[in-house]
Write an enzyme that holds these catalytic residues in place. Structure first.
Site, mmCIF file in Angstrom:
data_model
loop_
_atom_site.group_PDB
_atom_site.id
_atom_site.type_symbol
_atom_site.label_atom_id
_atom_site.label_comp_id
_atom_site.label_asym_id
_atom_site.label_seq_id
_atom_site.Cartn_x
_atom_site.Cartn_y
_atom_site.Cartn_z
ATOM 1 C CG HIS A 6 47.743 28.481 39.405
ATOM 2 N ND1 HIS A 6 47.447 29.130 40.782
ATOM 3 C CD2 HIS A 6 46.580 28.007 39.065
ATOM 4 C CE1 HIS A 6 46.377 28.698 41.233
ATOM 5 N NE2 HIS A 6 45.913 27.867 40.243
ATOM 6 C CB ALA A 12 37.181 66.821 40.522
ATOM 7 C CB ILE A 19 29.746 56.667 36.805
ATOM 8 C CG1 ILE A 19 30.151 58.277 36.732
ATOM 9 C CG2 ILE A 19 28.670 56.672 37.890
ATOM 10 C CD1 ILE A 19 31.148 58.575 38.146
ATOM 11 C CD GLU A 72 34.111 54.308 46.059
ATOM 12 O OE1 GLU A 72 34.029 55.242 47.115
ATOM 13 O OE2 GLU A 72 33.246 54.253 45.189
ATOM 14 N N GLY A 73 39.239 56.152 46.430
ATOM 15 C CA GLY A 73 40.215 56.823 47.104
ATOM 16 C C GLY A 73 41.422 56.000 46.918
ATOM 17 N N PRO A 91 36.627 64.320 34.836
ATOM 18 C CG PRO A 91 36.715 64.893 32.638
ATOM 19 C CD PRO A 91 35.440 64.942 33.993
ATOM 20 C CD GLN A 127 61.210 25.105 54.935
ATOM 21 O OE1 GLN A 127 62.371 25.090 54.511
ATOM 22 N NE2 GLN A 127 61.150 24.704 56.509
#
Length: 382
Positions: free
Chosen positions: A337, A129, A156, A362-363, A127, A278
């Site tokens: 779309h 870190a 996790i 992961e950062g 929480p 285009q």
């Protein structure tokens, strides 16, 4: 770097792509909507021996390189992003044991991870870190031949479903970062429980669960590397993890790009296919160019890893570039779309939601730029 794959590599990649196109891609939406961990896809991956690509044969792996692991991960993610995320997160448990583990730890834990008998997870985030990996508050106090773990991990990936966990705690809280230590923890150990599984904006079937440790006793033999060296374990693992996130982003961007091209060739407005407009061609050209740039950065980082060369800067570059490219490509795929892109009947809606993950985990992109700048300045000072 040689940009040509060998004949053996090409055959392997074609074999895996055929598997992904037949067994993963047609069921990707169904997998996401099930809100259930994709055990059926894990079983298929296990049969294909895809969980131990860079692991030595003596531990049940294929003893290939991280470049092969990266390309295969890209193919898996293009087939099913949920399965690709399982594949990438699994390596975060394999790699630290592979790199830092004792022979006994490798035989006991790396082998079932490499064969896919067990799924792995990496427990770092708390929480208070996340990006600041050196500030973990979870404690691991030595008591005879055991360490007593107390604290909580959050977000996790594979949490609760994995059997083997790499847990980062602090064995000497008074020493701050120098007390950070890594452990191998097994599901089912007394005092190790699971809490909330986060409800996310995407990846609905991927577990991101809270890990709770209440006086969980872990044998001292499960200490990974050395006491006080957990920050080193973490940083080394995250370097590989950044490549893992990059391959996921490339795979997702690739399938979004392909969907945009296919739609542009079939959708008609003003009496002709929109692929002839285009501005649509402009978008497709930019999407393809950015995608290829991200892919090459990723392959280069993996190749450097295989050569035993420094790859921290390149892995961070690959991660930040591919995550932002993925956001761009998936957004443009929705735009191409039109109104249908905003509807759940078309997968590009899911792709756009899934893309955001890669800029955070992961950062964050901000942290990646700090890593890149630090490495650039270090090189300049030399």
């Amino acid at each position: 770097m040689d940009f040509a794959f060998t004949e053996d590599q090409q055959e392997l990649f074609e074999y895996v792509k055929e598997f992904c196109d037949e067994k993963l891609k047609p069921f990707a939406d169904e997998t996401d909507r099930a809100h259930e961990y994709p055990w059926d896809k894990v079983a298929l991956m296990r049969e294909m021996d895809l969980f131990g690509i860079p692991i030595a044969e003596q531990y049940g792996g294929m003893e290939l390189g991280f470049l092969e692991w990266a390309v295969i991960g890209e193919l898996v993610s293009a087939g099913c992003t949920t399965t690709g995320a399982v594949y990438g997160a699994h390596m975060l448990a394999e790699y630290p044991i592979m790199y830092f583990g004792t022979e006994e730890q490798k035989e006991k834990y790396l082998t079932p991870l490499a064969t896919g008998e067990s799924i792995g997870a990496f427990g770092l985030t708390e929480p208070m870190a996340g990006s600041d990996a050196g500030s973990v508050r979870m404690t691991a106090i030595r008591d005879g031949d055991e360490y007593v773990l107390n604290g909580t991990k959050i977000f996790i990936t594979n949490g609760g479903d994995a059997e083997i966990y790499i847990i980062i705690a602090n064995a000497r809280p008074d020493r701050g970062m120098r007390g950070v230590t890594a452990f191998i923890v097994e599901k089912g150990m007394e005092g190790f429980e699971f809490g909330k599984d986060e409800e996310k904006m995407a990846f609905k079937s991927l577990s991101n669960r809270e890990l709770i440790f209440n006086d969980c006793r872990v044998p001292a033999e499960n200490l990974l590397h050395k006491e006080g060296r957990g920050f080193q374990v973490t940083m080394e693992t995250l370097r590989v993890g950044r490549i893992g996130m990059a391959i996921g982003a490339v795979g997702l961007a690739q399938v979004a790009y392909e969907a945009a091209v296919e739609y542009s060739l079939t959708r008609e407005q003003f009496g002709e296919r929109i692929a002839n407009f285009q501005m649509i061609q402009y978008h497709l050209a930019n999407m393809a160019t950015e995608l290829e740039a991200g892919r090459l950065l990723t392959y280069r980082a993996a190749w450097l890893k295989d050569q035993g060369l420094e790859f921290e800067k390149e892995a961070a570059m690959a991660k930040v570039k591919t995550s932002e490219v993925c956001g761009y490509v998936t957004s443009k795929a929705v735009q191409i779309h039109g109104g249908y892109g905003y509807c759940c009947d078309y997968p590009v809606e899911r792709y756009m939601r899934e893309a955001k993950l890669f800029e955070i985990v992961e950062g964050t992109s901000e942290i990646q730029r700090l890593v890149i700048a630090n490495q650039l300045l270090k090189e300049a000072r030399k």
